[in-house]
Design an enzyme around this catalytic site. Structure first.
Site, short mmCIF file in Angstrom:
data_model
loop_
_atom_site.label_atom_id
_atom_site.label_comp_id
_atom_site.label_asym_id
_atom_site.label_seq_id
_atom_site.Cartn_x
_atom_site.Cartn_y
_atom_site.Cartn_z
N HIS A 1 -6.10 2.64 1.75
CA HIS A 1 -5.24 3.75 2.19
C HIS A 1 -5.75 4.41 3.47
O HIS A 1 -5.01 4.59 4.43
CB HIS A 1 -5.15 4.82 1.10
N ASP B 1 0.88 -1.17 0.00
CA ASP B 1 0.00 0.00 0.00
C ASP B 1 0.92 1.21 0.00
O ASP B 1 1.53 1.53 1.01
CB ASP B 1 -0.89 -0.01 1.24
N HIS B 2 1.04 1.88 -1.16
CA HIS B 2 2.07 2.92 -1.26
C HIS B 2 1.86 4.06 -0.28
O HIS B 2 2.79 4.79 0.05
CB HIS B 2 2.16 3.46 -2.71
#
Length: 502
Positions: free
Chosen positions: A240, A177-178
């Site tokens: 996110h 999950d950037h």
């Protein structure tokens, strides 16, 4: 060896190779390191290097002033294998290429498999890797990185986890999950647990409510077909934003190692109060869609006019949720989270609203509606801002609010890693702190599923908002007696607070 499936896709050229290049340039990569791209495009090693390195528009600026020998040295670490017409095929040729590169470049059979493909292919790719005995850790370690979305619902997430677990152990699976790679997201943990001015106050006794905003100024662009099946809640909130929520909500972990932190994040997500009845869902959720507008003199399409979008779509591009956390620390503290496209600016931030002092002796001096706030800016203009009251010079006790701020950009001597740099390096080092675990993903879906189900099967309205504004007018209804959302500018401190010039 980093083996990237789907290597001819956009993500490899846009994010992965630039991140690997930065790690290479900063000296973070081991001496024996190679990248092997694998996909269905008919490319040679030289073709692939031209595409993702030598002629890459994403590396053009990074290469300015760089010696040709350095660029060539990096390009020579990049290789490619054509898988043919299908990912679900015999990987004997791939296994042979991996074995050959491993022997030539001395990578000690330490492999990371990065699946930059649609999730529908994850299980087939994992199976084919396993059939070549490439997932075995008898010699060297093996890790599997998978991109979001991790499922489409709780049931599909469980199926996806079950499918991957047939071929890889949970300890080998890294769900990327950037957002968790951003320094300011990680700094949430440090802000909380390393500072005695915050940690004792981080509970219902001192915090009035928590507000999280994720705004994007762009529309769905060329992702209309994908987005129309997903929507804002699946695309941003489930992964996110709930990851950010878990870092705000979690209890102090026993230590700073990956499993202790991830254990507490799972507990945090499991403590979110799941909304199931129609009345609660109606009162605590709002969905909306952007409609055509004119921004800075330029006409902007509405969501339903975007390419690949159903002209009668009810998919949300704006989602706002109010919810509570059922534990001692957060009892009765409302959380307000919203995410949207086509907002006035691109920004993500967490705002901790502290309670006003119980005994307010300066109530008549301008302190009303000026409670302390802690603003943690995730992007852009990354930093932290504290808002507090100060006395205006002169007679009496007139109070104004001032800002105390810290910006990451002020750390001129420090290279702040981009999200993919940090996450790839962590995976190489076996640090899973910033990666989601199977039970974490399922706990997030458990909270989101009833909302999606309600929106799908009820006649809950889909509101419209003009592209370029802060969502539908009734978005503030969710906040109830609190007034309005904090609508941030792209600058962290958009109101300078009180100051004396001369």
């Amino acid at each position: 060896m980093l083996i990237i499936f789907g290597a001819s896709g956009d993500l490899t050229a846009r994010k992965l190779v630039p991140a690997i290049y930065n790690l290479f340039k900063e000296g973070h990569l081991p001496e024996h390191f190679v990248v092997l791209g694998a996909s269905r495009s008919n490319l040679s090693d030289a073709d692939f290097r031209q595409r993702v390195v030598l002629e890459s528009t994403y590396l053009k600026n990074k290469f300015k002033g760089e010696a040709a020998s350095v660029i060539e040295s990096f390009a020579n670490k990049i290789f490619y294998t054509d898988l043919g017409s299908d990912y679900d095929t015999d990987y004997t040729g791939l296994a042979d290429r991996i074995a050959s590169l491993n022997q030539e470049y001395g990578t000690d059979e330490n492999y990371i498999f990065y699946l930059s493909t649609p999730p529908s292919l994850y299980e087939a790719i994992a199976k084919n890797i396993c059939e070549q005995d490439l997932s075995s850790e008898a010699n060297g370690w093996k890790r599997l990185i998978v991109e979001k979305p991790f499922g489409y619902s709780l049931e599909s997430a469980k199926q996806l986890n079950k499918g991957l677990h047939q071929y890889f152990k949970e300890s080998q699976i890294y769900r990327i999950d950037h957002y968790l790679g951003k320094e300011t997201v990680q700094n949430l943990l440090v802000t909380r647990f390393a500072n005695s001015i915050f940690e004792p106050l981080w509970n219902r006794n001192y915090i009035h409510h928590v507000e999280i905003t994720n705004a994007e100024s762009g529309g769905v662009e060329k992702r209309g077909g994908y987005y129309d099946k997903s929507g804002a809640l699946r695309d941003m909130f489930q992964n996110h934003l709930l990851q950010i929520v878990s870092l705000v909500v979690m209890e102090p972990p026993i230590g700073a190692n990956a499993e202790e932190i991830r254990n507490e994040k799972v507990k945090a997500l499991k403590s979110l109060r799941i909304m199931r009845d129609a009345e609660t869902l109606h009162q605590n959720t709002i969905r909306a869609q952007y409609i055509a507008s004119t921004i800075d003199g330029e006409k902007v399409k509405g969501y339903r006019e975007e390419e690949g979008v159903d002209p009668e779509s009810t998919t949300e591009t704006y989602a706002a949720i109010k919810f509570f956390v059922d534990n001692w620390r957060w009892a009765d503290v409302p959380f307000y989270v919203r995410t949207a496209k086509r907002m006035p600016t691109k920004v993500t931030e967490v705002v901790i609203h502290f309670k006003s002092p119980h005994h307010q002796i300066f109530r008549d001096a301008g302190m009303n509606d000026k409670a302390n706030k802690l603003v943690i800016r995730i992007q852009p203009d990354e930093g932290i801002l504290i808002k507090f009251g100060v006395k205006v010079p002169g007679q009496g006790f007139k109070v104004e609010r001032a800002n105390l701020d810290f910006y990451y950009s002020s750390l001129t001597e420090t290279h702040v890693m981009e999200a993919y740099e940090r996450l790839l390096l962590d995976a190489m080092q076996g640090d899973a702190t910033l990666y989601a675990r199977a039970d974490e993903v399922e706990a997030a879906w458990e909270f989101v599923d009833p909302i999606l189900e309600y929106w799908k099967n009820s006649d809950e309205k889909v509101y419209g908002y003009s592209a370029g504004v802060w969502g539908p007018e009734n978005g503030d209804d969710l906040i109830e007696d609190l007034g309005t959302w904090r609508n941030p500018s792209e600058n962290l401190a958009e109101d300078p607070g009180f100051c004396v010039i001369c």
